[in-house]
Design a protein around this motif. Structure first.
Motif, mmCIF file in Angstrom:
data_model
loop_
_atom_site.group_PDB
_atom_site.id
_atom_site.type_symbol
_atom_site.label_atom_id
_atom_site.label_comp_id
_atom_site.label_asym_id
_atom_site.label_seq_id
_atom_site.Cartn_x
_atom_site.Cartn_y
_atom_site.Cartn_z
ATOM 1 N N GLU A 39 -12.458 -6.811 -5.450
ATOM 2 C CA GLU A 39 -13.352 -5.760 -4.970
ATOM 3 C C GLU A 39 -13.832 -6.051 -3.551
ATOM 4 O O GLU A 39 -13.895 -5.146 -2.707
ATOM 5 C CB GLU A 39 -14.559 -5.629 -5.908
ATOM 6 C CG GLU A 39 -14.257 -4.975 -7.232
ATOM 7 C CD GLU A 39 -13.788 -3.544 -7.077
ATOM 8 O OE1 GLU A 39 -14.319 -2.835 -6.196
ATOM 9 O OE2 GLU A 39 -12.886 -3.134 -7.821
ATOM 10 N N MET A 40 -14.170 -7.298 -3.278
ATOM 11 C CA MET A 40 -14.657 -7.647 -1.947
ATOM 12 C C MET A 40 -13.561 -7.516 -0.902
ATOM 13 O O MET A 40 -13.835 -7.176 0.256
ATOM 14 C CB MET A 40 -15.226 -9.067 -1.947
ATOM 15 C CG MET A 40 -16.580 -9.197 -2.616
ATOM 16 S SD MET A 40 -17.851 -8.120 -1.895
ATOM 17 C CE MET A 40 -17.922 -8.723 -0.213
ATOM 18 N N GLU A 41 -12.328 -7.772 -1.283
ATOM 19 C CA GLU A 41 -11.222 -7.590 -0.345
ATOM 20 C C GLU A 41 -11.139 -6.138 0.109
ATOM 21 O O GLU A 41 -10.785 -5.850 1.256
ATOM 22 C CB GLU A 41 -9.903 -8.007 -1.006
ATOM 23 C CG GLU A 41 -9.693 -9.510 -1.100
ATOM 24 C CD GLU A 41 -9.461 -10.135 0.262
ATOM 25 O OE1 GLU A 41 -8.843 -9.480 1.116
ATOM 26 O OE2 GLU A 41 -9.910 -11.274 0.474
ATOM 27 N N ARG A 42 -11.494 -5.226 -0.777
ATOM 28 C CA ARG A 42 -11.398 -3.803 -0.454
ATOM 29 C C ARG A 42 -12.491 -3.359 0.513
ATOM 30 O O ARG A 42 -12.314 -2.405 1.260
ATOM 31 C CB ARG A 42 -11.471 -2.979 -1.742
ATOM 32 C CG ARG A 42 -10.339 -3.282 -2.717
ATOM 33 C CD ARG A 42 -10.502 -2.564 -4.024
ATOM 34 N NE ARG A 42 -10.409 -1.119 -3.871
ATOM 35 C CZ ARG A 42 -10.464 -0.263 -4.878
ATOM 36 N NH1 ARG A 42 -10.633 -0.704 -6.108
ATOM 37 N NH2 ARG A 42 -10.368 1.032 -4.668
ATOM 38 N N ILE A 43 -13.639 -4.044 0.486
ATOM 39 C CA ILE A 43 -14.726 -3.629 1.374
ATOM 40 C C ILE A 43 -14.949 -4.612 2.519
ATOM 41 O O ILE A 43 -15.804 -4.386 3.368
ATOM 42 C CB ILE A 43 -16.042 -3.456 0.591
ATOM 43 C CG1 ILE A 43 -16.554 -4.802 0.071
ATOM 44 C CG2 ILE A 43 -15.878 -2.476 -0.540
ATOM 45 C CD1 ILE A 43 -17.939 -4.717 -0.536
ATOM 46 N N ARG A 44 -14.159 -5.680 2.570
ATOM 47 C CA ARG A 44 -14.370 -6.718 3.578
ATOM 48 C C ARG A 44 -14.261 -6.170 5.000
ATOM 49 O O ARG A 44 -14.989 -6.585 5.900
ATOM 50 C CB ARG A 44 -13.355 -7.848 3.378
ATOM 51 C CG ARG A 44 -13.759 -9.166 4.022
ATOM 52 C CD ARG A 44 -12.703 -10.229 3.753
ATOM 53 N NE ARG A 44 -12.486 -10.437 2.342
ATOM 54 C CZ ARG A 44 -13.199 -11.275 1.599
ATOM 55 N NH1 ARG A 44 -14.179 -11.959 2.150
ATOM 56 N NH2 ARG A 44 -12.940 -11.422 0.322
ATOM 57 N N GLU A 45 -13.361 -5.231 5.198
ATOM 58 C CA GLU A 45 -13.130 -4.717 6.545
ATOM 59 C C GLU A 45 -14.307 -3.915 7.081
ATOM 60 O O GLU A 45 -14.466 -3.786 8.293
ATOM 61 C CB GLU A 45 -11.867 -3.852 6.563
ATOM 62 C CG GLU A 45 -10.596 -4.636 6.274
ATOM 63 C CD GLU A 45 -9.367 -3.753 6.338
ATOM 64 O OE1 GLU A 45 -9.535 -2.530 6.566
ATOM 65 O OE2 GLU A 45 -8.257 -4.267 6.166
ATOM 66 N N VAL A 46 -15.126 -3.356 6.197
ATOM 67 C CA VAL A 46 -16.239 -2.531 6.667
ATOM 68 C C VAL A 46 -17.523 -3.325 6.830
ATOM 69 O O VAL A 46 -18.513 -2.796 7.333
ATOM 70 C CB VAL A 46 -16.496 -1.346 5.704
ATOM 71 C CG1 VAL A 46 -15.258 -0.499 5.574
ATOM 72 C CG2 VAL A 46 -16.959 -1.832 4.339
ATOM 73 N N LEU A 47 -17.534 -4.602 6.396
ATOM 74 C CA LEU A 47 -18.721 -5.417 6.605
ATOM 75 C C LEU A 47 -18.845 -5.742 8.090
ATOM 76 O O LEU A 47 -17.870 -6.150 8.724
ATOM 77 C CB LEU A 47 -18.630 -6.718 5.806
ATOM 78 C CG LEU A 47 -18.734 -6.581 4.285
ATOM 79 C CD1 LEU A 47 -18.526 -7.937 3.636
ATOM 80 C CD2 LEU A 47 -20.068 -5.996 3.879
ATOM 81 N N PRO A 48 -20.020 -5.567 8.680
ATOM 82 C CA PRO A 48 -20.173 -5.818 10.116
ATOM 83 C C PRO A 48 -19.981 -7.287 10.452
ATOM 84 O O PRO A 48 -20.424 -8.174 9.727
ATOM 85 C CB PRO A 48 -21.610 -5.361 10.409
ATOM 86 C CG PRO A 48 -22.314 -5.458 9.094
ATOM 87 C CD PRO A 48 -21.275 -5.133 8.052
ATOM 88 N N ALA A 49 -19.315 -7.539 11.560
ATOM 89 C CA ALA A 49 -19.102 -8.915 12.008
ATOM 90 C C ALA A 49 -20.361 -9.457 12.674
ATOM 91 O O ALA A 49 -21.220 -8.707 13.142
ATOM 92 C CB ALA A 49 -17.931 -8.961 12.986
ATOM 93 N N ALA A 50 -20.476 -10.783 12.706
ATOM 94 C CA ALA A 50 -21.625 -11.405 13.361
ATOM 95 C C ALA A 50 -21.605 -11.080 14.846
ATOM 96 O O ALA A 50 -20.576 -11.164 15.505
ATOM 97 C CB ALA A 50 -21.585 -12.914 13.151
ATOM 98 N N ASP A 51 -22.765 -10.697 15.389
ATOM 99 C CA ASP A 51 -22.816 -10.282 16.789
ATOM 100 C C ASP A 51 -23.789 -11.117 17.614
ATOM 101 O O ASP A 51 -24.139 -10.752 18.716
ATOM 102 C CB ASP A 51 -23.188 -8.803 16.889
ATOM 103 C CG ASP A 51 -24.488 -8.486 16.164
ATOM 104 O OD1 ASP A 51 -25.111 -9.426 15.641
ATOM 105 O OD2 ASP A 51 -24.871 -7.301 16.130
#
Length: 217
Positions: free
Chosen positions: A178-190
């Motif tokens: 499940e996390m693989e499916r939403i990993r791309e939309v999690l914001p990266a550290a800025d």
């Protein structure tokens, strides 16, 4: 409740807050005069065969729809919406991913509706085991998505001959999927502080391995 009778008002736009289930989607489609794709397929011969006339279209209840699902809408249900003929009425369709209860500033409950402990561990229940774990994994992923966390998963692994069939390992793998499916939309550290932050850990344990925890809780 979407299953309750409602007065038609084509001058209004409707706001829908729905669970991503086939029943909810069917009710939504019915509100706008559409039909499920499976209902449009007629069996050959006899009553309801190819020679049968199509079902009459139901009247439209509202002018338009703003739709919010509490979790991710599966592809097969999204296909039903697209094939139903109601897309011209849809002004918004979003997945909120909020299938959890907040019990405190650091406590999130992802419990199921009806006796989850019994359904997971009772020797009488032999069906639906994977379905239950999939629901739990989606709820856990909802929490992590809301917190913008991408945790490292650790799970309890015990000797099956001693402790029986524990649920931690299959749940951990389902959660990872499940996390693989939403990993791309999690914001990266800025910022530097975020980059220095220690990775979050999700620890999945099985209460069947501890006979005292259910009593204490």
């Amino acid at each position: 409740m979407i299953e309750n009778g409602r007065k038609d008002d084509t001058s209004m736009e409707a706001l829908y807050f729905l669970t991503p289930s086939k029943q909810s989607v069917a009710r939504l489609i019915g509100d706008f005069g559409g039909s499920l794709s499976s209902q449009n397929q007629r069996a050959p011969g006899g009553r309801g065969g190819y020679g049968a006339p199509p079902a009459s279209r139901q009247p439209v209840k509202y002018r338009a729809a703003h739709i919010y699902f509490t979790s991710e809408l599966p592809d097969n249900l999204l296909a039903l919406v697209k094939g139903s003929g109601i897309t011209p009425y849809i002004k918004a369709l979003k997945e909120m991913c909020i299938e959890y209860d907040v019990s405190g500033s650091r406590v999130f409950l992802t419990k199921l509706v009806d006796r989850p402990f019994y359904r997971l561990y009772s020797p009488v229940v032999v069906r639906g085991f994977n379905d239950e774990l999939e629901v739990i994994s989606k709820k856990l992923a909802n929490v992590c998505g809301a917190l913008k966390e991408n945790p490292v998963v650790r799970y309890l692994l015990l000797d099956p001959e001693t402790h029986g069939d524990t649920k931690a390992r299959p749940l951990a793998f389902l959660f990872h999927t499940e996390m693989e499916r939403i990993r791309e939309v999690l914001p990266a550290a800025d910022d530097d502080a975020s980059r220095r932050k220690s990775p979050t850990e999700l620890i999945i344990v099985d209460r069947s391995a501890d006979p005292f925890a259910p009593v204490l809780h």
